[in-house]
Design an enzyme around this catalytic site. Structure first.
Site, PDB file in Angstrom:
ATOM      1  N   ARG A  53       0.862  -1.182   0.000  1.00  0.00           N
ATOM      2  CA  ARG A  53       0.000   0.000   0.000  1.00  0.00           C
ATOM      3  C   ARG A  53       0.896   1.229   0.000  1.00  0.00           C
ATOM      4  O   ARG A  53       2.108   1.145   0.131  1.00  0.00           O
ATOM      5  CB  ARG A  53      -1.025  -0.005   1.150  1.00  0.00           C
ATOM      6  CG  ARG A  53      -0.672  -0.656   2.422  1.00  0.00           C
ATOM      7  CD  ARG A  53       0.388   0.017   3.243  1.00  0.00           C
ATOM      8  NE  ARG A  53       0.158   1.434   3.393  1.00  0.00           N
ATOM      9  CZ  ARG A  53       1.082   2.330   3.586  1.00  0.00           C
ATOM     10  NH1 ARG A  53       2.361   1.974   3.663  1.00  0.00           N
ATOM     11  NH2 ARG A  53       0.797   3.611   3.708  1.00  0.00           N
ATOM     12  N   GLY A  54       0.236   2.413  -0.119  1.00  0.00           N
ATOM     13  CA  GLY A  54       0.995   3.647  -0.314  1.00  0.00           C
ATOM     14  C   GLY A  54       1.069   3.883  -1.820  1.00  0.00           C
ATOM     15  O   GLY A  54       1.385   2.948  -2.585  1.00  0.00           O
ATOM     16  N   ALA A  55       0.760   5.109  -2.239  1.00  0.00           N
ATOM     17  CA  ALA A  55       0.565   5.378  -3.673  1.00  0.00           C
ATOM     18  C   ALA A  55       1.729   4.917  -4.565  1.00  0.00           C
ATOM     19  O   ALA A  55       1.506   4.169  -5.525  1.00  0.00           O
ATOM     20  CB  ALA A  55       0.267   6.865  -3.858  1.00  0.00           C
ATOM     21  N   ARG A  94      -7.778  -0.555  -6.612  1.00  0.00           N
ATOM     22  CA  ARG A  94      -8.038   0.586  -5.710  1.00  0.00           C
ATOM     23  C   ARG A  94      -8.200   1.851  -6.571  1.00  0.00           C
ATOM     24  O   ARG A  94      -7.452   2.023  -7.538  1.00  0.00           O
ATOM     25  CB  ARG A  94      -6.893   0.778  -4.694  1.00  0.00           C
ATOM     26  CG  ARG A  94      -6.759  -0.385  -3.718  1.00  0.00           C
ATOM     27  CD  ARG A  94      -5.789  -0.069  -2.601  1.00  0.00           C
ATOM     28  NE  ARG A  94      -6.365   0.834  -1.607  1.00  0.00           N
ATOM     29  CZ  ARG A  94      -5.666   1.395  -0.622  1.00  0.00           C
ATOM     30  NH1 ARG A  94      -4.365   1.179  -0.516  1.00  0.00           N
ATOM     31  NH2 ARG A  94      -6.252   2.185   0.248  1.00  0.00           N
ATOM     32  N   GLN A 201      -2.092   2.611   9.981  1.00  0.00           N
ATOM     33  CA  GLN A 201      -0.815   2.648   9.251  1.00  0.00           C
ATOM     34  C   GLN A 201       0.240   3.440  10.023  1.00  0.00           C
ATOM     35  O   GLN A 201       1.430   3.161   9.915  1.00  0.00           O
ATOM     36  CB  GLN A 201      -1.002   3.265   7.862  1.00  0.00           C
ATOM     37  CG  GLN A 201      -1.728   2.387   6.860  1.00  0.00           C
ATOM     38  CD  GLN A 201      -3.220   2.637   6.851  1.00  0.00           C
ATOM     39  OE1 GLN A 201      -3.790   3.045   7.864  1.00  0.00           O
ATOM     40  NE2 GLN A 201      -3.864   2.399   5.734  1.00  0.00           N
ATOM     41  N   ASP A 242      -2.009  10.836  -2.212  1.00  0.00           N
ATOM     42  CA  ASP A 242      -2.383   9.763  -3.142  1.00  0.00           C
ATOM     43  C   ASP A 242      -2.723  10.287  -4.525  1.00  0.00           C
ATOM     44  O   ASP A 242      -2.612   9.574  -5.516  1.00  0.00           O
ATOM     45  CB  ASP A 242      -3.571   8.969  -2.593  1.00  0.00           C
ATOM     46  CG  ASP A 242      -3.100   8.075  -1.465  1.00  0.00           C
ATOM     47  OD1 ASP A 242      -3.003   8.569  -0.328  1.00  0.00           O
ATOM     48  OD2 ASP A 242      -2.786   6.914  -1.737  1.00  0.00           O
ATOM     49  N   ASN A 252      -5.325  12.386   0.495  1.00  0.00           N
ATOM     50  CA  ASN A 252      -4.428  11.530   1.294  1.00  0.00           C
ATOM     51  C   ASN A 252      -5.298  10.772   2.289  1.00  0.00           C
ATOM     52  O   ASN A 252      -6.532  10.958   2.339  1.00  0.00           O
ATOM     53  CB  ASN A 252      -3.354  12.367   2.000  1.00  0.00           C
ATOM     54  CG  ASN A 252      -2.255  11.490   2.598  1.00  0.00           C
ATOM     55  OD1 ASN A 252      -1.716  10.612   1.931  1.00  0.00           O
ATOM     56  ND2 ASN A 252      -1.939  11.695   3.868  1.00  0.00           N
ATOM     57  N   LYS A 253      -4.680   9.949   3.082  1.00  0.00           N
ATOM     58  CA  LYS A 253      -5.398   9.105   4.044  1.00  0.00           C
ATOM     59  C   LYS A 253      -6.427   9.893   4.846  1.00  0.00           C
ATOM     60  O   LYS A 253      -6.178  11.029   5.247  1.00  0.00           O
ATOM     61  CB  LYS A 253      -4.366   8.463   4.973  1.00  0.00           C
ATOM     62  CG  LYS A 253      -4.887   7.574   6.069  1.00  0.00           C
ATOM     63  CD  LYS A 253      -5.815   6.490   5.588  1.00  0.00           C
ATOM     64  CE  LYS A 253      -5.203   5.618   4.512  1.00  0.00           C
ATOM     65  NZ  LYS A 253      -6.237   4.813   3.780  1.00  0.00           N
TER      66      LYS A 253
HETATM   67  O1  MRU Z   1      -4.570   3.187   2.281  1.00  0.00           O
HETATM   68  P1  MRU Z   1      -3.095   3.400   2.147  1.00  0.00           P
HETATM   69  O2  MRU Z   1      -2.326   2.833   3.292  1.00  0.00           O
HETATM   70  O3  MRU Z   1      -2.579   2.938   0.806  1.00  0.00           O
HETATM   71  O4  MRU Z   1      -2.920   4.983   2.196  1.00  0.00           O
HETATM   72  C1  MRU Z   1      -1.628   5.518   2.050  1.00  0.00           C
HETATM   73  C2  MRU Z   1      -1.561   6.989   2.177  1.00  0.00           C
HETATM   74  O5  MRU Z   1      -2.550   7.672   2.327  1.00  0.00           O
HETATM   75  C3  MRU Z   1      -0.203   7.608   2.005  1.00  0.00           C
HETATM   76  O6  MRU Z   1      -0.088   8.747   2.797  1.00  0.00           O
HETATM   77  C4  MRU Z   1       0.008   8.001   0.540  1.00  0.00           C
HETATM   78  O7  MRU Z   1      -0.261   6.908  -0.303  1.00  0.00           O
HETATM   79  C5  MRU Z   1       1.374   8.508   0.284  1.00  0.00           C
HETATM   80  S1  MRU Z   1       2.618   7.251   0.371  1.00  0.00           S
HETATM   81  C6  MRU Z   1       4.099   7.955  -0.037  1.00  0.00           C
END
Ligand code: MRU
Length: 352
Positions: A53-55, A94, A201, A242, A252-253
């Protein structure tokens, strides 16, 4: 950063007939386990279930996923059909992080230049392209760290939300890259880590990464941020993103928007750290960003235990959008976008 500090979020093993290996992030911080993805379904499931996970990491996984998806093709027309099917399928995993679609588009664009070549040569070139996406992300993260560290001073307190670290990228991270680089430059920071409900996270991943690097990290519940700010413990907020629209509105999250509003109320600068692959200049503003909604069990049965009455209605958006006006600057690998405006974004992104 020494080799022992390095978190290898994902890697390709072998040549074109090889496979993708990823850290199963759902098990951290208690268990460190890698999983093999040898089928396109396994890659899709790993992205959907947040094992990766993470963009940026999602984009890299999807690029390698395409390489898995074209395995076994006997001729070039079968290969192109498999490639399109694989890209379409992975795109359904996603919706919010644009890096996923950016990486899939890049793989398709590369493939389009390879018409007429042998199957073996197309597969080799596409694996090289996925590896290039992976390597470029590593370089972008280090550059973001260098640009961002200049904003922080020794002894400052900073707050971050979710995980924008090595685990969310090829290596080093975006927001966490800023903290790691500042530490390498001899600055001691006190990092406050939002636990980041509902999937934690921050608590599970960011706290783990910062502790491994011996950075002074303090975990707080998301609802404590205002109090921590009022007490003067935080001088800057840095998170990842994201998807960033052409006007700078940044998804973002979930919970990031409230942190940005709180930062404004307390006169604390709020920064986004993100690579150019996270910008979606095709959309004018954040209202066009698709927001993922996830299963209600993530809230009612977090990590296996029931914590809400059976049958309660639940709303579970996984992301929110922080309007550009709340963002002091966006830290990219190409430099700072400050002020955050459509014209400044275009100007900075135009210069690689
Ligand atoms: O749902 P996730 O864990 O994929 O969400 C991740 C985030 O919101 C991060 O902050 C974002 O992807 C940036 S990662 C460099």
């Amino acid at each position: 950063m020494s080799n022992s500090d390095r978190v290898e979020t994902l890697r390709w093993v072998g040549d074109v007939d090889g496979h993708l290996v990823l850290i199963d992030q759902t098990l951290l911080p208690v268990e460190f386990q890698e999983i093999d993805c040898r089928s396109i379904e396994q890659v899709w499931e790993a992205i959907k279930q947040l094992r990766v996970r993470g963009a940026p990491a999602i984009g890299i996984a999807a690029a390698y996923g395409v390489c898995v998806g074209i395995q076994g093709a006997s001729d070039d027309s079968t290969l192109f059909a498999q490639l399109n099917k694989a890209a379409e399928y992975l795109a359904t995993s996603r919706p919010t992080a644009v890096n996923l679609f950016w990486a899939l588009d890049r793989m398709k664009a590369k493939a389009a230049t390879l018409q007429g070549q042998t199957v073996a040569s197309i597969r080799t070139t596409l694996l090289e392209e996925a590896r290039a996406i992976h390597d470029e992300d590593r370089a972008m993260c280090h550059a973001i760290g260098r640009h961002g560290a200049a904003l922080l001073e020794d002894g400052q307190g900073v707050l971050t939300h979710c995980n924008a670290g090595g685990l969310a990228t090829a290596e080093y991270g975006t927001a966490l890259s800023v903290f790691f680089t500042a530490q390498d430059e001899g600055k001691n920071l006190r990092v406050f880590v939002d636990e980041t409900r509902p999937l934690l996270q921050g608590a599970r991943l960011t706290a783990w990464e910062l502790s491994r690097r011996n950075i002074d990290a303090t975990l707080i519940c998301d609802s404590m941020a205002a109090q921590v700010m009022r007490e003067g413990r935080v001088q800057a907020v840095i998170t990842g993103a994201d998807r960033i629209a052409a006007n700078g509105d940044s998804a973002n999250k979930i919970g990031t928007y409230s942190i940005a509003v709180l930062a404004r109320a307390h006169g604390i600068p709020f920064y986004i750290a993100a690579p150019s692959s996270t910008f979606d200049l095709a959309i004018a503003s954040g209202t066009e960003i698709p927001i993922e909604e996830r299963a209600s069990e993530e809230i009612t049965h977090g990590f296996g235990r029931q914590t809400a009455p059976t049958g309660i209605k639940v709303y579970n958006p996984a992301f929110d959008v922080t309007p550009a006006e709340y963002i002091k600057a966006i830290i990219t690998e190409r430099g700072l976008i400050d002020p955050v405006s459509a014209s400044q974004i275009q100007q900075v992104l135009a210069h690689p």
